[in-house]
Design an enzyme around this catalytic site. Structure first.
Site, PDB file in Angstrom:
ATOM      1  N   PHE A 137      -5.776   2.671  -0.437  1.00 60.11           N
ATOM      2  CA  PHE A 137      -5.890   1.534  -1.352  1.00 60.11           C
ATOM      3  C   PHE A 137      -7.220   0.845  -1.113  1.00 60.11           C
ATOM      4  O   PHE A 137      -7.490   0.390  -0.005  1.00 60.11           O
ATOM      5  CB  PHE A 137      -4.739   0.536  -1.191  1.00 60.11           C
ATOM      6  CG  PHE A 137      -4.785  -0.530  -2.248  1.00 60.11           C
ATOM      7  CD1 PHE A 137      -4.249  -0.296  -3.505  1.00 60.11           C
ATOM      8  CD2 PHE A 137      -5.417  -1.741  -2.015  1.00 60.11           C
ATOM      9  CE1 PHE A 137      -4.340  -1.252  -4.517  1.00 60.11           C
ATOM     10  CE2 PHE A 137      -5.512  -2.701  -3.023  1.00 60.11           C
ATOM     11  CZ  PHE A 137      -4.976  -2.461  -4.265  1.00 60.11           C
ATOM     12  N   ASP A 222     -12.911   0.973   5.282  1.00 57.37           N
ATOM     13  CA  ASP A 222     -12.352  -0.165   4.561  1.00 57.37           C
ATOM     14  C   ASP A 222     -11.428  -0.905   5.528  1.00 57.37           C
ATOM     15  O   ASP A 222     -10.303  -0.481   5.784  1.00 57.37           O
ATOM     16  CB  ASP A 222     -11.591   0.340   3.330  1.00 57.37           C
ATOM     17  CG  ASP A 222     -10.895  -0.784   2.570  1.00 57.37           C
ATOM     18  OD1 ASP A 222     -10.796  -1.910   3.104  1.00 57.37           O
ATOM     19  OD2 ASP A 222     -10.425  -0.523   1.442  1.00 57.37           O
ATOM     20  N   LYS A 251      -9.333  -9.697   3.500  1.00 56.16           N
ATOM     21  CA  LYS A 251      -8.078 -10.446   3.623  1.00 56.16           C
ATOM     22  C   LYS A 251      -8.100 -11.572   4.662  1.00 56.16           C
ATOM     23  O   LYS A 251      -8.013 -12.734   4.310  1.00 56.16           O
ATOM     24  CB  LYS A 251      -6.925  -9.483   3.888  1.00 56.16           C
ATOM     25  CG  LYS A 251      -6.587  -8.658   2.638  1.00 56.16           C
ATOM     26  CD  LYS A 251      -5.228  -8.032   2.693  1.00 56.16           C
ATOM     27  CE  LYS A 251      -4.794  -7.532   1.331  1.00 56.16           C
ATOM     28  NZ  LYS A 251      -5.307  -6.210   0.958  1.00 56.16           N
TER      29      LYS A 251
HETATM   30  C1  LIG Z   1      -6.033  -5.670  -0.273  1.00 56.94           C
HETATM   31  C2  LIG Z   1      -6.935  -4.525  -0.043  1.00 56.94           C
HETATM   32  C3  LIG Z   1      -8.051  -4.289  -0.882  1.00 56.94           C
HETATM   33  C4  LIG Z   1      -8.323  -5.109  -2.111  1.00 56.94           C
HETATM   34  O1  LIG Z   1      -8.622  -6.444  -1.820  1.00 56.94           O
HETATM   35  P1  LIG Z   1      -8.679  -7.526  -3.012  1.00 56.94           P
HETATM   36  O2  LIG Z   1      -9.114  -8.774  -2.309  1.00 56.94           O
HETATM   37  O3  LIG Z   1      -7.301  -7.616  -3.583  1.00 56.94           O
HETATM   38  O4  LIG Z   1      -9.664  -7.047  -3.995  1.00 56.94           O
HETATM   39  C5  LIG Z   1      -8.905  -3.254  -0.552  1.00 56.94           C
HETATM   40  N1  LIG Z   1      -8.686  -2.480   0.532  1.00 56.94           N
HETATM   41  C6  LIG Z   1      -7.637  -2.662   1.345  1.00 56.94           C
HETATM   42  C7  LIG Z   1      -7.463  -1.774   2.537  1.00 56.94           C
HETATM   43  C8  LIG Z   1      -6.718  -3.677   1.076  1.00 56.94           C
HETATM   44  O5  LIG Z   1      -5.652  -3.845   1.877  1.00 56.94           O
END
Ligand SMILES: *Cc1c(COP(=O)(O)O)cnc(C)c1O
Length: 396
Positions: A137, A222, A251
């Site tokens: 994700f 990420d 986050k």
């Molecule tokens: C939540 C998340 C995203 C996206 O972040 P947003 O602030 O909602 O755009 C991207 N990568 C990971 C691993 C995430 O958990």
């Protein structure tokens, strides 16, 4: 502001685009691990802010830093220098691999910046493809939804952005087979979050680093979910014998204030050339004040160690449940990022816990996911686990 939950829900029905599945609860106030709805009902929150609220709700040192900042300077554009952003970048750099930061407002934007950096660095060499992983994700913009190798997030949006190649998570041979002369980078969550709190097999991330070095490719981690102390280290990569070229953060970065960051090495930083990328609000004084206060709070209160204490307690208890309940598949987690994989659908347990005033999450259909505040007192953590245990022991 004193509407009832029902009145607030009616506003949403009438005026807010229904692209989210929302619980029929309106939340109005939070403090530490607790949150209250409009009727004054208190919930214990083991998923505060979807993992953004690293210290739960309204942590005092962050709130105080924000109050001071909003009275002095709210926002100046990135056409000027501003002390808070500079200090924040230095603090992040010193806790990571000594690189430089680009600031934005969300995880998806941080990953967009990483994708642009990869392209700007590699396209002149004829390389543009990025390898990502099934069940990953990375966000909801078009580029990051393309990077997210899950058909359910792409259906109806096609055509997706060209140049992304998907391989199974944890399968080094599949990664190697997917590399060709045009492959520019590998982008991966060091621990998959939304995909079910998946911890990489031993040697996997190290293997990716070796493949990148051998094939002149960049390694992008990420860390939007795993970064900023969530796992008990500043960044999850620090658990492994690997230094990525790029990390993305969002986050927990500012304890609940909207912000994102992409960090890269001093050598690669100039690839994000002047004029080629920007964010109007990125790294503004308010976000920076919250970011600085977040780092200070982690250090002043020893919160990296506390995340590890939560992990140990969760695993100790959940592993015991696993010996008693045959529908538990596996207990996983690093720091305050905990996953309990079931052999059955998990949604009913989320509902059951909510009835008992405990907020948790279920991801990927069958993985109960907890991202509790890293400073949740151990006795309060136990109370929540008691509720979850009782909900599980009632059976499917
Ligand atoms: C939540 C998340 C995203 C996206 O972040 P947003 O602030 O909602 O755009 C991207 N990568 C990971 C691993 C995430 O958990």
């Amino acid at each position: 502001m004193s509407r009832s939950s029902q009145e607030i829900i009616s506003l949403f029905d009438e005026y807010v685009i229904p692209n989210y599945t929302r619980y029929p609860v309106a939340l109005v106030r939070g403090e530490g691990p607790y949150i209250w709805d409009a009727e004054g009902v208190r919930y214990l929150d083991f998923f505060p802010g979807w993992g953004c609220n690293l210290f739960g709700h309204c942590p005092k040192p962050v709130v105080e830093a924000l109050k001071k900042q909003v009275e002095r300077l709210l926002h100046v554009p990135n056409s000027w220098h501003q002390e808070e952003q500079g200090v924040w970048a230095k603090m992040l750099s010193e806790r990571g691999f000594g690189g430089k930061a680009f600031f934005c407002n969300s995880g998806a934007e941080a990953n967009e910046a990483a994708i642009k950096l990869v392209r700007l660095h590699s396209t002149p060499k004829g390389k543009y493809k990025i390898i990502t992983f099934q069940d990953s994700f990375h966000g909801r913009t078009m580029a990051t939804a393309t990077a997210t190798a899950q058909p359910k997030y792409q259906k109806g949006l096609e055509p997706m952005l060209p140049g992304f190649v998907y391989v199974p998570y944890g399968d080094l041979a599949a990664v190697e087979a997917a590399i060709d002369d045009e492959t520019a980078a590998i982008m991966i969550e060091p621990i998959q979050g939304e995909g079910g709190v998946r911890v990489p097999p031993p040697g996997f991330l190290e293997g990716l680093r070796a493949l990148c070095d051998k094939n002149d490719m960049l390694l992008v981690f990420d860390e939007v979910q795993t970064g900023m102390g969530r796992t008990g280290k500043w960044f999850a990569y620090q658990y492994f014998n690997v230094v990525p070229d790029v990390i993305t953060l969002a986050k927990a970065l500012c304890s609940g204030v909207a912000a994102g960051a992409m960090m890269t090495t001093k050598e690669l930083a100039p690839s994000l050339r002047r004029g080629m990328h920007a964010s109007t609000f990125g790294g503004n004084s308010v976000a920076a004040a919250a970011g600085i206060a977040t780092i200070e709070m982690i250090e002043n209160e020893g919160l990296l160690e506390k995340a590890t204490v939560l992990e140990q307690r969760a695993k100790e208890r959940m592993n015991k449940w696993a010996t008693e309940l045959d529908f538990i598949q596996e207990v996983r987690g690093v720091g305050a990022m905990i996953g309990l994989e079931l052999k059955i659908d998990g949604a009913c347990f989320v509902e059951r816990c909510m009835k008992e005033k405990l907020l948790i999450n279920c991801t990927h259909g069958s993985v109960i996911r907890l991202l509790p505040a890293v400073n949740t007192p151990l006795d309060v953590f136990d109370e929540g686990l008691d509720i979850l245990e009782a909900a599980l022991k009632k059976g499917a």
